[in-house]
Design a protein around this motif. Structure first.
Motif, PDB file in Angstrom:
ATOM      1  N   ILE A  84      37.065  43.232  53.093  1.00 53.64           N
ATOM      2  CA  ILE A  84      37.848  42.017  53.324  1.00 53.64           C
ATOM      3  C   ILE A  84      36.946  40.854  53.715  1.00 53.64           C
ATOM      4  O   ILE A  84      37.055  39.743  53.165  1.00 53.64           O
ATOM      5  CB  ILE A  84      38.906  42.282  54.407  1.00 53.64           C
ATOM      6  CG1 ILE A  84      39.924  43.305  53.905  1.00 53.64           C
ATOM      7  CG2 ILE A  84      39.603  40.986  54.812  1.00 53.64           C
ATOM      8  CD1 ILE A  84      40.947  43.705  54.936  1.00 53.64           C
ATOM      9  N   LEU A  85      36.053  41.076  54.672  1.00 51.14           N
ATOM     10  CA  LEU A  85      35.188  39.988  55.135  1.00 51.14           C
ATOM     11  C   LEU A  85      34.230  39.544  54.035  1.00 51.14           C
ATOM     12  O   LEU A  85      33.935  38.347  53.910  1.00 51.14           O
ATOM     13  CB  LEU A  85      34.417  40.439  56.373  1.00 51.14           C
ATOM     14  CG  LEU A  85      35.271  40.612  57.648  1.00 51.14           C
ATOM     15  CD1 LEU A  85      34.460  41.253  58.762  1.00 51.14           C
ATOM     16  CD2 LEU A  85      35.827  39.273  58.108  1.00 51.14           C
ATOM     17  N   SER A  86      33.734  40.471  53.238  1.00 54.38           N
ATOM     18  CA  SER A  86      32.842  40.094  52.134  1.00 54.38           C
ATOM     19  C   SER A  86      33.574  39.230  51.121  1.00 54.38           C
ATOM     20  O   SER A  86      33.024  38.237  50.622  1.00 54.38           O
ATOM     21  CB  SER A  86      32.288  41.357  51.451  1.00 54.38           C
ATOM     22  OG  SER A  86      31.494  42.101  52.343  1.00 54.38           O
ATOM     23  N   ARG A  87      34.835  39.594  50.810  1.00 55.39           N
ATOM     24  CA  ARG A  87      35.608  38.785  49.861  1.00 55.39           C
ATOM     25  C   ARG A  87      35.863  37.389  50.425  1.00 55.39           C
ATOM     26  O   ARG A  87      35.744  36.388  49.699  1.00 55.39           O
ATOM     27  CB  ARG A  87      36.930  39.488  49.543  1.00 55.39           C
ATOM     28  CG  ARG A  87      37.859  38.677  48.672  1.00 55.39           C
ATOM     29  CD  ARG A  87      39.112  39.447  48.340  1.00 55.39           C
ATOM     30  NE  ARG A  87      38.851  40.372  47.251  1.00 55.39           N
ATOM     31  CZ  ARG A  87      39.002  40.089  45.976  1.00 55.39           C
ATOM     32  NH1 ARG A  87      39.382  38.865  45.611  1.00 55.39           N
ATOM     33  NH2 ARG A  87      38.760  40.974  45.041  1.00 55.39           N
ATOM     34  N   SER A  88      36.203  37.291  51.704  1.00 59.54           N
ATOM     35  CA  SER A  88      36.432  35.978  52.307  1.00 59.54           C
ATOM     36  C   SER A  88      35.155  35.143  52.313  1.00 59.54           C
ATOM     37  O   SER A  88      35.188  33.940  52.021  1.00 59.54           O
ATOM     38  CB  SER A  88      36.964  36.146  53.731  1.00 59.54           C
ATOM     39  OG  SER A  88      38.220  36.802  53.738  1.00 59.54           O
ATOM     40  N   ASP A 101      41.362  33.068  55.998  1.00 59.73           N
ATOM     41  CA  ASP A 101      40.360  32.046  55.708  1.00 59.73           C
ATOM     42  C   ASP A 101      41.069  30.797  55.206  1.00 59.73           C
ATOM     43  O   ASP A 101      42.252  30.826  54.865  1.00 59.73           O
ATOM     44  CB  ASP A 101      39.327  32.537  54.678  1.00 59.73           C
ATOM     45  CG  ASP A 101      39.958  32.910  53.345  1.00 59.73           C
ATOM     46  OD1 ASP A 101      40.535  32.018  52.695  1.00 59.73           O
ATOM     47  OD2 ASP A 101      39.869  34.081  52.934  1.00 59.73           O
ATOM     48  N   ASN A 102      40.344  29.700  55.185  1.00 63.13           N
ATOM     49  CA  ASN A 102      40.908  28.439  54.686  1.00 63.13           C
ATOM     50  C   ASN A 102      40.325  28.077  53.324  1.00 63.13           C
ATOM     51  O   ASN A 102      40.086  26.918  53.015  1.00 63.13           O
ATOM     52  CB  ASN A 102      40.666  27.308  55.686  1.00 63.13           C
ATOM     53  CG  ASN A 102      39.187  27.127  56.006  1.00 63.13           C
ATOM     54  OD1 ASN A 102      38.350  27.917  55.587  1.00 63.13           O
ATOM     55  ND2 ASN A 102      38.850  26.088  56.744  1.00 63.13           N
ATOM     56  N   GLY A 103      40.102  29.116  52.508  1.00 66.34           N
ATOM     57  CA  GLY A 103      39.593  28.901  51.161  1.00 66.34           C
ATOM     58  C   GLY A 103      40.680  28.444  50.206  1.00 66.34           C
ATOM     59  O   GLY A 103      41.815  28.140  50.599  1.00 66.34           O
ATOM     60  N   PRO A 104      40.369  28.408  48.912  1.00 62.07           N
ATOM     61  CA  PRO A 104      41.340  27.912  47.921  1.00 62.07           C
ATOM     62  C   PRO A 104      42.453  28.890  47.601  1.00 62.07           C
ATOM     63  O   PRO A 104      43.361  28.553  46.839  1.00 62.07           O
ATOM     64  CB  PRO A 104      40.462  27.657  46.690  1.00 62.07           C
ATOM     65  CG  PRO A 104      39.339  28.630  46.827  1.00 62.07           C
ATOM     66  CD  PRO A 104      39.075  28.756  48.302  1.00 62.07           C
TER      67      PRO A 104
END
Length: 481
Positions: A332-336, A397-400
């Motif tokens: 999960i953290l790697s994907r984020s 996360d605040n990604g797209p």
């Protein structure tokens, strides 16, 4: 596949729809099997249908038409069954099919042509015993075709064989991969042990070095007080050594070495924990310690512009398999991190393009990339399970957010039918949480929700540090027993 339809009149040439079971696969549908398109009016004689059955020995039956409407199905087996009855030839061969239909009327199974063969076989087997040999009516576009149930059964067993072979090959690949990962884990664990051994020597002697250096500095201070006027040779040596600076810098140097040894010890311990092989039974584990160890391993990828926000609640030790949960948190953290880093690169390129075009003033400031980790204990909504407690871990996360292709990939990997073909990192995480730990795993991304529905009575708190721009949220629910 081309499907040839017949007019609702008797024809001496029933049409075989083009289909073959030679290239069957796990997703084959009824349209891939041989289908017959044949219909006969109820006003035709039974002898005429007998001639068609005699000419076409593979024809499973006939659709019965009354004034242009399909009103029933008469299979070859049921037709011959009524003929061999006493007075059957005189009663049914020389009379219109309408009479035979009044005796042999039965319920027929109608399925769309896009129905998977595995699903169709299950529906066919759920029929009553006297209907198990009846053909199936398949609707293709606006026409009806007949499928021999024996063809369906053969195709069903062929696909089951393919499925078994795929499962066997997948199991073999998993065993090989597990063996590789176990060997790699033992290798990394050995390296971490070799790192910890000299670090323990350094760590154990640092306290003594700090004590000795402090006493030496105290001795030098006593000499300075006892002998204020040093000989010229000692004064020059003192100036050359910069004794005043050394007295100030030596404790700081020792503290710096102590900090480095402590970080190296934590890193080696995190490597050992990540490569830990779980035992047969779960054991109580501090989830915060697991998450912090994964963040320590990913520290080299955590750039200064990515902020890690922790809202840790008071969690009791959770019975789990720590090695597998480490894999889940790492996935999960790697994907984020990948999402945020790609977004940062895209924003930097856009900014450079705007600067080159003298449009820097029109750009809006982007929010600082961040990952928030929230943990808390929740209860179930069900009144019968109010005493049962759950541990909730939320990583946002605040990604797209997830792209359309990624959403489709995740949806397929979370489904039971396609999970074997879409063995992604999140699919593995889903299996670890749901199957191994009896928990729940959900992915939310801007209106999309994948995974099991939440059953907790309290929602997770808002994250003000993300400025309301939540991209992807991963929720993990683990039961407390």
């Amino acid at each position: 596949m081309r499907v040839f339809t017949q007019s609702c009149q008797l024809s001496p040439d029933p049409v075989l729809a083009e289909g073959s079971n030679e290239a069957l696969h796990l997703e084959s549908v009824l349209q891939d099997l041989p289908l017959y398109s044949f219909a006969i009016e109820l006003d035709n004689l039974g002898s005429q249908l007998a001639q068609v059955f005699e000419q076409w020995p593979l024809l499973p039956g006939a659709l019965l038409i009354d004034r242009g409407t399909v009103v029933g199905l008469l299979s070859r087996h049921r037709f011959l069954e009524y003929l061999i009855r006493p007075q059957g030839f005189d009663l049914f061969l020389t009379q219109p099919l309408r009479i035979l239909h009044s005796y042999a009327r039965c319920q027929w199974l109608l399925l769309p042509g896009e129905t998977p063969i595995l699903a169709a076989a299950q529906q066919a087997l759920r029929r009553s015993p006297d209907l198990l040999g009846e053909p199936i009516v398949v609707q293709v576009n606006q026409s009806y075709c007949l499928l021999d149930v024996h063809e369906l059964n053969i195709a069903h067993w062929q696909i089951r064989g393919i499925e078994t072979q795929v499962r066997y090959e997948r199991t073999q690949a998993q065993l090989i991969q597990s063996d590789k990962m176990a060997n790699l884990g033992r290798l990394v664990d050995g390296v971490a042990h070799e790192i910890l051994e000299p670090v323990s020597f350094i760590w154990g002697n640092l306290s003594h070095i700090a004590t000795y250096s402090q006493r030496l500095l105290e001795l030098l201070a006593a000499y300075d007080r006892a002998v204020p006027d040093l000989p010229t040779e000692l004064a020059e040596l003192r100036a050359e050594l910069e004794l005043d600076y050394l007295q100030q810098d030596l404790p700081q140097a020792i503290a710096s070495v102590k900090t480095g040894a402590e970080r190296l010890s934590k890193l080696a311990t995190s490597l050992q924990n990540f490569c830990h092989i779980d035992e047969v039974y779960p054991k109580p584990t501090d989830l915060h310690e697991l998450i912090d160890s994964i963040l320590l391993l990913l520290k080299s990828r955590l750039k200064s512009e990515i902020q890690i926000i922790k809202h840790y609640g008071h969690l009791p030790p959770v019975p789990c398999y720590p090695g597998q949960l480490n894999q889940v948190f790492m996935n999960i953290l790697s994907r984020s991190l990948d999402t945020l880093l790609n977004q940062a690169v895209s924003q930097q390129l856009d900014l450079e393009l705007k600067v080159n075009r003298n449009q820097a003033g029109k750009s809006t400031p982007a929010c600082k990339p961040a990952i928030a980790i929230i943990s808390r204990v929740c209860s179930l909504e069900s009144s019968s399970d109010q005493d049962r407690r759950w541990v909730a871990i939320c990583i946002a996360d605040n990604g797209p957010g997830l792209s359309t292709e990624t959403q489709q990939e995740l949806e397929e990997s979370f489904s039971v039918k396609r999970r074997a073909e879409k063995e992604t990192s999140l699919a593995v995480s889903y299996q670890i949480i749901t199957a191994k730990h009896g928990g729940q795993f959900r992915v939310r991304s801007r209106g999309l929700t994948l995974g099991q529905p939440s059953q907790v009575s309290h929602s997770l708190p808002s994250i003000p540090e993300l400025d309301g721009q939540t991209g992807t949220v991963f929720e993990i629910w683990l039961p407390l027993t």
